[in-house]
Design an enzyme around this catalytic site. Structure first.
Site, mmCIF file in Angstrom:
data_model
loop_
_atom_site.group_PDB
_atom_site.id
_atom_site.type_symbol
_atom_site.label_atom_id
_atom_site.label_comp_id
_atom_site.label_asym_id
_atom_site.label_seq_id
_atom_site.Cartn_x
_atom_site.Cartn_y
_atom_site.Cartn_z
ATOM 1 N N GLU A 16 3.119 5.537 12.740
ATOM 2 C CA GLU A 16 2.429 4.481 11.983
ATOM 3 C C GLU A 16 0.999 4.954 11.825
ATOM 4 O O GLU A 16 0.226 4.997 12.783
ATOM 5 C CB GLU A 16 2.513 3.154 12.737
ATOM 6 C CG GLU A 16 2.234 1.947 11.832
ATOM 7 C CD GLU A 16 0.767 1.674 11.648
ATOM 8 O OE1 GLU A 16 0.155 2.232 10.701
ATOM 9 O OE2 GLU A 16 0.210 0.919 12.451
ATOM 10 N N LEU A 17 0.639 5.318 10.573
ATOM 11 C CA LEU A 17 -0.590 6.082 10.341
ATOM 12 C C LEU A 17 -1.610 5.372 9.469
ATOM 13 O O LEU A 17 -2.524 6.001 8.942
ATOM 14 C CB LEU A 17 -0.228 7.440 9.721
ATOM 15 C CG LEU A 17 0.822 8.259 10.491
ATOM 16 C CD1 LEU A 17 1.089 9.579 9.792
ATOM 17 C CD2 LEU A 17 0.386 8.492 11.926
ATOM 18 N N GLU A 69 -8.503 5.279 3.980
ATOM 19 C CA GLU A 69 -8.513 4.084 4.822
ATOM 20 C C GLU A 69 -9.923 3.858 5.353
ATOM 21 O O GLU A 69 -10.437 4.666 6.135
ATOM 22 C CB GLU A 69 -7.533 4.252 5.984
ATOM 23 C CG GLU A 69 -7.465 3.029 6.885
ATOM 24 C CD GLU A 69 -6.455 3.204 8.001
ATOM 25 O OE1 GLU A 69 -5.749 2.224 8.302
ATOM 26 O OE2 GLU A 69 -6.372 4.303 8.584
ATOM 27 N N CYS A 116 -4.833 -1.516 10.594
ATOM 28 C CA CYS A 116 -4.105 -0.701 9.615
ATOM 29 C C CYS A 116 -3.730 -1.499 8.371
ATOM 30 O O CYS A 116 -3.515 -0.920 7.314
ATOM 31 C CB CYS A 116 -2.836 -0.131 10.255
ATOM 32 S SG CYS A 116 -3.154 1.016 11.605
ATOM 33 N N GLY A 174 -1.701 5.866 14.901
ATOM 34 C CA GLY A 174 -3.054 6.386 14.768
ATOM 35 C C GLY A 174 -3.308 6.903 13.364
ATOM 36 O O GLY A 174 -2.807 6.338 12.388
#
Length: 476
Positions: free
Chosen positions: A248-249, A378, A284, A229
């Site tokens: 996992e960002l 992002e 991502c 997230g």
């Protein structure tokens, strides 16, 4: 059509709780279905059940774990179109892309089925001096215990698969909290798991509020927390205590186009458009920054502008749609605001248009200031930035000018440049000859810097979900 209502799963069993969560059709905005929603008491019960299932799951034979995973492969294949339509509706993912994700769900479980009977140990030579003669050493890997999984909205099938399938292969019971906006796919996976003979308490799957999920992060009976997230993951890690944590960002992935890209510019543009705008950029490893050598910049710019302008936006059920809705209107407004702020600071929009609710046309910009949110953060939306550089070393420096480091892509015909990128790019993975958005489900996948820690990919996840146990034998 989706079912009228979905139960959640507690200790392998469906539960039709009173509290309901509405799941919206992301294109129409109307309610598509309702799912049962867990409360804090249910979360605690699930943790207790998973903790009790540690022994039975560890004793569940590897071939039986394989059989469970192969059952899932068969059932997902039989329910392929149902899963794809559910994904199309609850996530707004164009139907062609939804079918691609169902394929990856099946692939991930198939890979895990193969790995379930290949969790090997090693022999260690302990006779390193006169003192240790006659001693033998062996190491095997054993399940770490109960795991907690938290997954995001953008890949509600495959990101669940990347946690659930390795856990079953490793022999770990788990509690899964899928994203509240897209819980249906995870509940269908749980429905299929409930058809198997997994030990009681092996799995629980339910949406719940973030507040009610606190125990998944803080309870010491959970041995591993795996979170995919946003940057809130670092806060979860700080609260997780002694448990193992993998994160996992996300990122703001860049792709280099060298003076000689090693392929036609038409091919490069095709791949860049896919990488940047696939599922409205909500990935991502979506291509966010395109760093092009000045020798090809103008030609690449013209071709990209034309290609982006041709992308079709519309109903994700339409086979011709490439750009579907974003997950909600707030997300679309945020990206729109970042684009507007960048333009006010001097950026030029080469392609794009006005937002309509949660639908945002594909945008391409150049001259975006390097301190703009659109450059530094992002975007997680259908937007890409184009910038020129004078040489390959400058391109590497530009890619590394980021707080994130998940994956990077490099189009180059030069082997020395490919090796230099592998050596110097500060990312978890370098993809040469393609965009950073490329992923195969058996490869190690993860990042550095703000992008997280640890690696996904079935074998890598199994390694995280197991720990080495040493045996020393004195033989004479």
């Amino acid at each position: 059509m989706l079912a009228k209502r979905y139960p959640y799963y507690l200790a392998n069993q469906p539960v039709a709780a009173n509290a309901d969560l509405d799941v919206l059709d992301k294109y129409s905005g109307k309610r598509a279905t309702r799912v049962a929603m867990a409360d804090a008491a249910t979360v605690r019960k699930a943790i207790v059940a998973a903790h009790k299932a540690r022994g039975p799951m560890a004793a569940f034979p590897p071939d039986a774990r394989r059989d469970v995973l192969e059952h899932c492969v068969r059932r997902f294949s039989e329910r392929f179109e149902e899963l794809a339509l559910a994904l199309c509706i609850e996530a707004g993912k164009p139907i062609k892309d939804a079918r691609g994700e169902v394929t990856r769900l099946i692939d991930t479980f198939r890979i895990a089925a193969g790995e379930a009977t290949r969790i090997d140990g090693e022999l260690i030579e302990l006779q390193v001096s006169e003192r240790t003669r006659g001693y033998r050493g062996m190491v095997k890997r054993v399940p770490i215990g109960a795991c907690a999984f938290i997954t995001p909205f953008n890949f509600p099938l495959n990101l669940v698969a990347h946690k659930v399938a390795p856990a079953i292969a490793a022999g770990c019971p788990f509690v899964l909290k899928p994203a509240a906006k897209t819980p249906v796919g995870a509940l269908i996976i749980a429905e299929v798991l409930a058809e198997t003979d997994l030990p009681k308490g092996a799995f629980s799957v339910f949406p719940c509020s973030n507040e009610d999920a606190n125990a998944l992060v803080e309870d010491e009976r959970i041995a591993l927390l795996s979170f995919t997230g946003g940057l809130v993951g670092w806060d979860l890690k700080a609260r997780a205590g002694r448990k193992k944590v993998t994160l996992e960002l996300g990122g703001n992935a860049a792709c280099i186009v060298d003076a000689d890209p090693g392929a036609s510019l038409d091919h490069v543009v095709e791949r860049l458009v896919f990488g940047a705008y696939y599922q409205s950029g909500q990935s991502c490893i979506s291509v966010q920054r395109i760093v092009a050598h000045e020798a090809v910049y103008e030609k690449l710019r013209r071709k990209l502008k034309a290609a982006v302008g041709r992308l079709r936006m519309g109903d994700p059920r339409d086979e011709r749609t490439f750009i579907g809705p974003m997950i909600d209107e707030d997300a679309a407004k945020r990206v729109e605001r970042w684009i507007d702020d960048a333009r006010k600071a001097g950026a030029k929009r080469l392609a794009g248009g006005a937002r309509d609710g949660n639908r945002l046309p594909a945008a391409l910009l150049e001259n975006v200031p390097r301190d703009a949110d659109l450059y530094r953060k992002e975007a997680f939306g259908p937007v890409a930035l184009l910038e020129p550089v004078a040489d390959f070393d400058a391109a590497i420096a530009r890619v590394n000018d980021s707080d994130f480091g998940l994956q990077a892509g490099v189009f180059t015909a030069r082997l020395d440049h490919a090796m230099r990128a592998w050596d110097r790019l500060e990312v978890g993975g370098v993809v040469v000859g393609d965009v950073p958005s490329f992923r195969v489900d058996n490869m190690p996948y993860g990042g550095i810097k703000q992008s997280g820690l640890g690696r996904e990919g079935v074998r890598s996840a199994i390694e995280d979900m197991t720990e080495p146990r040493l045996l020393v034998v004195r033989a004479g």
